[in-house]
Design an enzyme around this catalytic site. Structure first.
Site, mmCIF file in Angstrom:
data_model
loop_
_atom_site.group_PDB
_atom_site.id
_atom_site.type_symbol
_atom_site.label_atom_id
_atom_site.label_comp_id
_atom_site.label_asym_id
_atom_site.label_seq_id
_atom_site.Cartn_x
_atom_site.Cartn_y
_atom_site.Cartn_z
ATOM 1 N N TYR B 150 -8.780 -9.634 4.270
ATOM 2 C CA TYR B 150 -7.567 -10.257 3.748
ATOM 3 C C TYR B 150 -7.094 -9.523 2.481
ATOM 4 O O TYR B 150 -5.925 -9.167 2.348
ATOM 5 C CB TYR B 150 -7.882 -11.728 3.430
ATOM 6 N N LYS B 154 -3.546 -7.527 1.582
ATOM 7 C CA LYS B 154 -2.721 -7.931 0.448
ATOM 8 C C LYS B 154 -2.548 -6.759 -0.526
ATOM 9 O O LYS B 154 -1.500 -6.598 -1.135
ATOM 10 C CB LYS B 154 -3.342 -9.140 -0.265
#
Lengths: 455, 245
Positions: B150, B154
């Site tokens: 994740y 990002k």
């Protein structure tokens, strides 16, 4: 964005310590804020659940015996009929938001309690009353229908035409008939955001009661009462009458934007005041000053809606002024015929105990026909006290006086009454408890309060 | 004065809904886009009633990048402000083993959002005005064992936003990067988050509105996150790799 898989922040079903606005008593409960009807049903299935709005009931009405179901995500307004003023909304919608949305279009709540930070669901559950009760009755008179989730998880719509018993018992039923999910309420048309206020200083209780009877035609009436004055001045008050100002009654500058009122600075109580700041001396001084100031302003004036209806909302977190231990509210209703004597006895007991109350309020009630709502034809007196041994003893004394005069108590304010006191004051309580049993509502819906009061 | 439309991508999230409420309250027309727009009907009714602003709902699949140009054509007007709140956390443990799941997280947090914002930025540039808000994450500032899949996506998104901002710096297209830190949302429900570090969605919304009006470039919602991340990013890698944070 947060890191769900971080080992430090694992899922823990949280037991929260919850209380009402009075911050007393505090209880452990499993607090959840569902986002779907199915999730509410799952909570109810766990048993002994109660719905919670914005936590403005003073005591433990909205603290679940096991589960507390926060309605914060059910806060959508769904439709509005510009012709009839009927608003369909979810139960978690805050009254203040209704005012923000519809006052600019010429609509105002038909009945409002003394704070705008309540939810519609909470208003129904407590069947709140306002300064116009003597004329318009309680909030329950302005509800077209209610949809609620029952013990088996089914969603039922009830109204005066269908499921009418459920409808009547849900209004004022303290959330004990099911989880109120949606409702249709009627707003009232107004021509401006201003209230034409008439202030009358009244030197004692007799004068106050006389003035209330004389003011029967006024739309709104309420009196602030100095509960520390004694002797000839016992019950000296400021009676505030109000009417929605019509466009014709506004000055030229106001009539151009009749729904605009000056923006006010909100004040916040940033921390808990030490115990004892509110002593009988400071409250006595405050009361004298307040009465004197009010007396100087006697007569007519134009007041904006927020100042007239919600003076305390301007001080965010005012419940902290009573200190860390919290405070209790006492509110009773007395029948008309025993009101003069009963109110006198209540005020004497309060002033003798020297237990100061800033927010002593006296109000005339009109007729009320409901299975379990609080108001009755007569008068209501509301007082608040910091929590300590002395005021707990005083509360018992006030309960006894109320019982002796055929009065009853407001459950949205109650935090400490015994089941015996409730059932002695109100034969409808046993009837309501029997209804709950017969409909299988007792196991699924239970607040700390309903448990304490054997409802 | 009529206000420019605000497009919110990934509008079912709590942060997106809070942002929608803030802009509706300011009188902006709203274009709410999500994979399942029917889930937004209630919000649409509510915003229209409360604030008397037009609200339109649009089906939008961030992973279907081929459909993005057509999606922009279906909007009632080219927005003045475009806010991307699309994101997907996934399960780190799953992402370590299942590459399809990992790819889904990477594409949802980087490729998809970058594609749609690039298309919008080009149109904003052609028109000569527009503001873009990308909600990224502090997780993108340094990869950690606990959520690097994740975090890396990002990180890519944050770098993309930074590049976009740089490219349009002298033109009338502004790009704001938001690194919210912990937020009390559906994603974090039931997690025992430290209250001082955890913002409410409404706080994030207010911060975005304010930052955009001031032309800020990168914001943390709670200021303390700047300090936390400054410390985390300055730890030497030799030490960092042994830490468990």
């Amino acid at each position: 964005m947060p890191c769900q898989t971080d080992p430090v922040w694992r899922y823990i079903p949280v037991m929260s310590e919850l209380s009402g606005w009075g911050r007393f008593p505090r209880h452990k409960t499993q607090l959840a804020a569902p986002r779907s009807e199915g999730a509410i049903t799952a909570r109810v299935a766990e048993g002994r659940a109660i719905a919670r709005g914005n936590g403005r009931a003073y005591g433990d009405s909205a603290v679940g015996a096991r589960q507390t179901v926060s309605m914060r995500y059910f806060n959508h307004m769904l439709s509005f009929d510009e012709k009839t003023g009927v608003l369909v909304a979810e139960a978690g919608v805050i009254l203040g938001d209704v005012i923000s949305a519809f006052l600019p279009r010429g609509w105002f709540p038909a009945v409002t309690p003394g704070t705008k930070f309540v939810t519609l669901g909470g208003m129904i559950a407590a069947d709140v009353h306002g300064k116009n009760h003597h004329k318009d009755g309680s909030f329950g008179n302005f509800i077209d229908w209610i949809e609620l989730i029952g013990p088996d998880g089914t969603l039922r719509r009830c109204s005066p035409r269908s499921n009418d018993e459920l409808f009547r018992r849900t209004i004022g039923g303290m959330g004990l008939t099911g989880v109120i999910l949606r409702c249709a309420i009627r707003l009232r048309p107004v021509e401006s955001a201003w209230i034409r206020q008439t202030m009358q200083p009244l030197e004692n209780l007799d004068a106050a009661l006389e003035a209330f009877e004389a003011a029967d035609a006024a739309t709104y009436s309420v009196a602030w009462i100095d509960c520390l004055s004694q002797g000839d001045r016992l019950g000296r008050s400021l009676l505030m009458l109000g009417e929605h100002a019509t466009a014709a009654e506004l000055s030229e500058d106001k009539v151009r934007y009749p729904f605009e009122t000056p923006r006010k600075n909100k004040k916040t109580v940033p921390f808990d005041l030490p115990q004892g700041v509110l002593s009988q001396y400071t409250v006595r001084a405050f009361n004298a000053l307040y009465y004197w100031k009010g007396a100087r302003q006697s007569g007519e004036s134009l007041v904006d809606w927020d100042t007239y209806f919600y003076p305390l909302d301007a001080i965010l977190g005012w419940n902290r002024i009573y200190g860390r231990k919290g405070f209790m509210q006492f509110q009773c209703a007395l029948p008309l015929e025993s009101s003069p004597e009963g109110l006198r006895a209540l005020l004497e007991a309060t002033s003798e105990a020297g237990a100061g109350s800033f927010l002593a309020v006296l109000k005339r009630f009109g007729e009320q026909e409901s299975p379990f709502s609080f108001p009755m034809l007569g008068y209501t007196l509301a007082l608040d006290f910091p929590v300590n041994a002395k005021t707990l003893a005083l509360m018992e004394e006030l309960d006894r006086i109320t019982l002796d005069h055929g009065g009853r108590f407001y459950l949205a304010k109650d935090s400490q009454m015994s089941a015996e006191t409730l059932h002695r004051s109100d034969p409808r309580a046993a009837d309501y408890a029997a209804y709950r049993d017969s409909e299988g509502l007792r196991a699924p819906f239970q607040s700390r309060q309903s448990e304490r009061l054997s409802l | 004065m009529t206000k420019g439309p605000v497009l919110i991508l990934g509008a079912t999230s709590d942060m997106a809904q809070a942002v929608a409420r803030s802009y509706a309250a300011l009188g902006h027309p709203l274009q709410l886009a999500a994979r399942r727009p029917e889930a937004l009907e209630k919000l649409k009714a509510d915003l229209e009633l409360r604030h008397s602003v037009p609200v339109s709902l649009h089906a939008f699949d961030v992973l279907d990048t081929g459909s993005h140009p057509a999606f922009i054509e279906t909007l009632p007007a080219l927005p003045e402000i475009a806010i991307c709140a699309v994101g997907m956390m996934g399960e780190q443990v799953e992402n370590e083993q299942d590459m399809a799941a990992a790819a889904q997280v990477m594409r949802s947090n980087y490729e998809g959002p970058a594609t749609i914002l690039a298309l919008l930025a080009n149109r904003f540039d052609a028109r000569g005005s527009g503001q873009i808000v990308g909600i990224s994450s502090v997780a993108g500032l340094r990869g950690r064992a606990t959520n690097y899949v994740y975090g890396s996506a990002k990180a890519g998104f944050t770098a993309f936003l930074s590049g976009l901002r740089n490219r349009f710096a002298k033109r009338n297209v502004h790009v704001l990067t938001v690194l919210p830190g912990f937020v009390a949302t559906r994603m974090t429900e039931g997690m025992d988050l430290p209250p001082r570090l955890t913002a409410e969605p409404e706080e994030v919304a207010e911060a975005i509105v304010k930052a955009l009006s001031k032309g800020r470039n990168v914001i943390y919602v709670r200021k303390i996150w700047w300090l936390i991340m400054a410390i985390i990013t300055s730890i030497p890698e030799a030490i960092f790799k042994k830490l468990r944070i």
